[in-house]
Write a protein that holds these residues in place. Structure first.
Motif, short mmCIF file in Angstrom:
data_model
loop_
_atom_site.label_atom_id
_atom_site.label_comp_id
_atom_site.label_asym_id
_atom_site.label_seq_id
_atom_site.Cartn_x
_atom_site.Cartn_y
_atom_site.Cartn_z
N MET A 237 0.87 -1.10 -0.19
CA MET A 237 0.25 -0.11 -0.10
C MET A 237 0.84 1.29 -0.04
SD MET A 237 -3.21 -1.20 2.45
CE MET A 237 -3.96 0.48 2.28
N PRO A 238 1.99 1.35 0.88
CA PRO A 238 2.64 2.57 0.84
C PRO A 238 3.17 2.70 -0.44
CG PRO A 238 2.90 1.54 2.98
CD PRO A 238 2.36 0.60 2.20
N CYS A 239 3.94 1.80 -1.04
CA CYS A 239 4.92 1.57 -2.30
C CYS A 239 3.76 2.21 -3.51
CB CYS A 239 5.36 0.40 -2.62
SG CYS A 239 6.76 -0.07 -1.68
N ALA A 240 2.62 1.48 -3.53
CA ALA A 240 1.69 2.01 -4.55
C ALA A 240 1.22 3.18 -4.48
CB ALA A 240 0.40 0.83 -4.57
N LEU A 241 1.04 3.83 -3.40
CA LEU A 241 0.45 5.15 -3.02
C LEU A 241 1.67 6.33 -3.43
CD1 LEU A 241 -1.44 7.28 -1.94
CD2 LEU A 241 -0.44 6.99 0.33
N PHE A 242 2.91 5.70 -3.06
CA PHE A 242 4.05 6.65 -3.48
C PHE A 242 4.11 6.61 -4.93
CE2 PHE A 242 8.44 7.05 -4.56
CZ PHE A 242 8.79 8.43 -3.65
N ALA A 243 4.07 5.53 -5.67
CA ALA A 243 4.40 5.55 -6.97
C ALA A 243 3.32 6.35 -8.04
CB ALA A 243 4.42 4.06 -7.46
N VAL A 244 2.08 6.03 -7.60
CA VAL A 244 1.12 6.86 -8.18
C VAL A 244 1.05 8.29 -7.74
CG1 VAL A 244 -1.40 7.11 -8.09
CG2 VAL A 244 -0.45 4.85 -8.17
N VAL A 245 0.92 8.97 -6.71
CA VAL A 245 1.11 10.14 -6.46
C VAL A 245 2.39 10.87 -7.08
CG1 VAL A 245 1.37 11.88 -4.61
CG2 VAL A 245 -0.21 10.19 -4.31
N TYR A 246 3.50 10.08 -6.95
CA TYR A 246 4.96 10.77 -7.51
C TYR A 246 4.67 10.73 -9.07
CZ TYR A 246 9.80 11.43 -8.13
OH TYR A 246 11.25 11.76 -8.18
N ALA A 247 3.93 9.76 -9.66
CA ALA A 247 3.86 9.84 -11.21
C ALA A 247 2.69 10.92 -11.65
CB ALA A 247 3.26 8.56 -11.46
N VAL A 248 1.69 11.07 -11.01
CA VAL A 248 0.57 12.19 -11.41
C VAL A 248 1.26 13.61 -11.22
CG1 VAL A 248 -1.25 10.70 -11.00
CG2 VAL A 248 -0.54 12.07 -9.21
N LEU A 249 2.06 13.58 -10.39
CA LEU A 249 2.55 15.02 -10.21
C LEU A 249 3.75 15.38 -11.08
CD1 LEU A 249 2.54 15.25 -6.06
CD2 LEU A 249 1.20 16.54 -7.46
N SER A 250 4.39 14.32 -11.38
CA SER A 250 5.53 14.43 -12.43
C SER A 250 5.36 14.65 -13.86
CB SER A 250 6.52 13.45 -11.99
OG SER A 250 6.92 13.39 -10.73
N PHE A 251 4.38 13.94 -14.14
CA PHE A 251 4.32 13.79 -15.72
C PHE A 251 3.39 14.17 -16.36
CE2 PHE A 251 6.97 9.82 -14.01
CZ PHE A 251 8.14 10.19 -14.75
N SER A 252 2.58 14.07 -17.47
CA SER A 252 1.87 14.94 -18.37
C SER A 252 0.53 15.08 -17.91
CB SER A 252 1.78 14.15 -19.70
OG SER A 252 1.06 12.80 -19.56
N ILE A 253 -0.09 14.22 -17.14
CA ILE A 253 -1.42 14.49 -16.38
C ILE A 253 -1.33 15.62 -15.65
CG2 ILE A 253 -0.57 12.86 -14.30
CD1 ILE A 253 -3.95 12.00 -14.45
N HIS A 254 -0.26 15.91 -15.03
CA HIS A 254 -0.22 17.08 -14.30
C HIS A 254 -0.16 18.70 -15.00
CE1 HIS A 254 2.16 19.53 -10.84
NE2 HIS A 254 1.08 20.25 -11.03
N TYR A 255 0.28 18.49 -16.22
CA TYR A 255 0.39 19.54 -17.22
C TYR A 255 -0.74 19.61 -18.07
CZ TYR A 255 2.43 22.47 -20.79
OH TYR A 255 2.68 23.89 -21.54
N GLU A 256 -1.50 18.54 -18.66
CA GLU A 256 -2.46 18.54 -19.51
C GLU A 256 -3.90 18.47 -18.81
OE1 GLU A 256 -1.84 15.22 -21.80
OE2 GLU A 256 -0.04 15.96 -22.91
N THR A 257 -4.18 17.93 -17.87
CA THR A 257 -5.24 17.81 -16.94
C THR A 257 -5.15 17.68 -15.33
OG1 THR A 257 -5.11 15.34 -17.09
CG2 THR A 257 -6.41 16.32 -18.70
#
Length: 275
Positions: free
Chosen positions: A33-53
């Motif tokens: 659970m902590p690893c999955a939470l970290f990976a998902v939050v880190y990804a959405v804040l870092s990549f295109s979803i943050h910029y486009e949507t």
């Protein structure tokens, strides 16, 4: 030899303790659970979803935060019952909550840092056009308002003798990008930097100012700095007597294409290192 019962205290009978079985389900959950939470939050804040949507990005981040809060409420509730129970059983819920909280905070900090340092600049450049072989003497800023990356014609360089600095807390430094030795009718392309010149003389010494291999520019994307660079250009116009009708501001660099690619690679590498 006397062995009366009164001579030695009688031993209490041996009682076998209750053996607690190790429950692998909470162990797995406390890791996954902590690893999955970290990976998902880190990804959405870092990549295109943050910029486009960005709304979807922050909805996912808030969903992750709600998961952390829910885990905390469950852990507090169970811990209260655990203290009231005379036969206390070990619980992993508190550990899961603390791990998820740490994972969320770390993902938020690292994701925002990665986005600000690498990926935001990269996505901005993708939305603008690239131009090559541009002569500062022939082209005007108004013709290249959509430029994000420019590779100037061979022989282009900075004219540091016509540079200027405007001080407003920081010193905003500008130097015209020119070609050849003749004075141009209009200077619309400018290399910029902060705190790399003085505000009272032409001593521009910003990034790659004296690099003979530099002939490219990356468009300035910081809107907050642009007005101060404009003021520096206006001071240069008044001081040296030339025109800058539609000034565009760039970071002077050797290989602008590879610089942009390196931002993307750095963003991906940072994500892979931490996950």
């Amino acid at each position: 030899q006397a062995t009366g019962l009164g001579m030695f205290p009688s031993k209490a009978p041996f009682v076998r303790g209750v053996r607690r079985r190790l429950n692998f389900v909470p162990i797995v959950l406390s890791i996954v659970m902590p690893c999955a939470l970290f990976a998902v939050v880190y990804a959405v804040l870092s990549f295109s979803i943050h910029y486009e949507t960005p709304m979807l990005c922050w909805a996912i981040v808030l969903l992750g935060l709600s998961c952390v809060i829910t885990a905390g409420l469950i852990a507090i509730s169970v811990r209260g019952r655990w203290f009231r129970n005379t036969e206390r059983e070990p619980t992993w819920l508190i550990f899961i909550f603390l791990s998820m909280l740490l994972a969320f905070v770390a993902a938020y900090v690292l994701g925002e840092e990665n986005y600000g340092s690498n990926m935001n600049k990269y996505y901005n450049m993708l939305n603008l056009n690239n131009y090559t072989g541009i002569s500062p003497a022939r082209m005007r800023g108004q013709q290249l308002m959509d430029a994000g990356l420019i590779e100037f014609a061979d022989g282009s360089h900075l004219d540091t003798l016509k540079s200027m600095g405007f001080q407003n807390g920081k010193i905003y430094c500008v130097a015209p990008i020119t070609i050849g030795t003749a004075t141009l009718a209009n200077y619309d392309f400018w290399a910029v930097g902060t705190n790399c010149c003085s505000s009272n003389q032409a001593d521009y010494a910003c990034e790659n100012f004296n690099n003979p291999h530099a002939n490219g520019g990356l468009r300035l994307m910081a809107d907050s700095d642009r007005p101060f660079y404009r003021l520096a250009v206006q001071q240069a116009e008044a001081t040296y007597g030339f025109k800058a009708t539609h000034p565009l501001f760039f970071t002077w660099t050797v290989d602008p294409v590879n610089t942009v690619v390196s931002w993307r690679q750095s963003g991906r590498n940072e994500y892979l290192v931490w996950t």
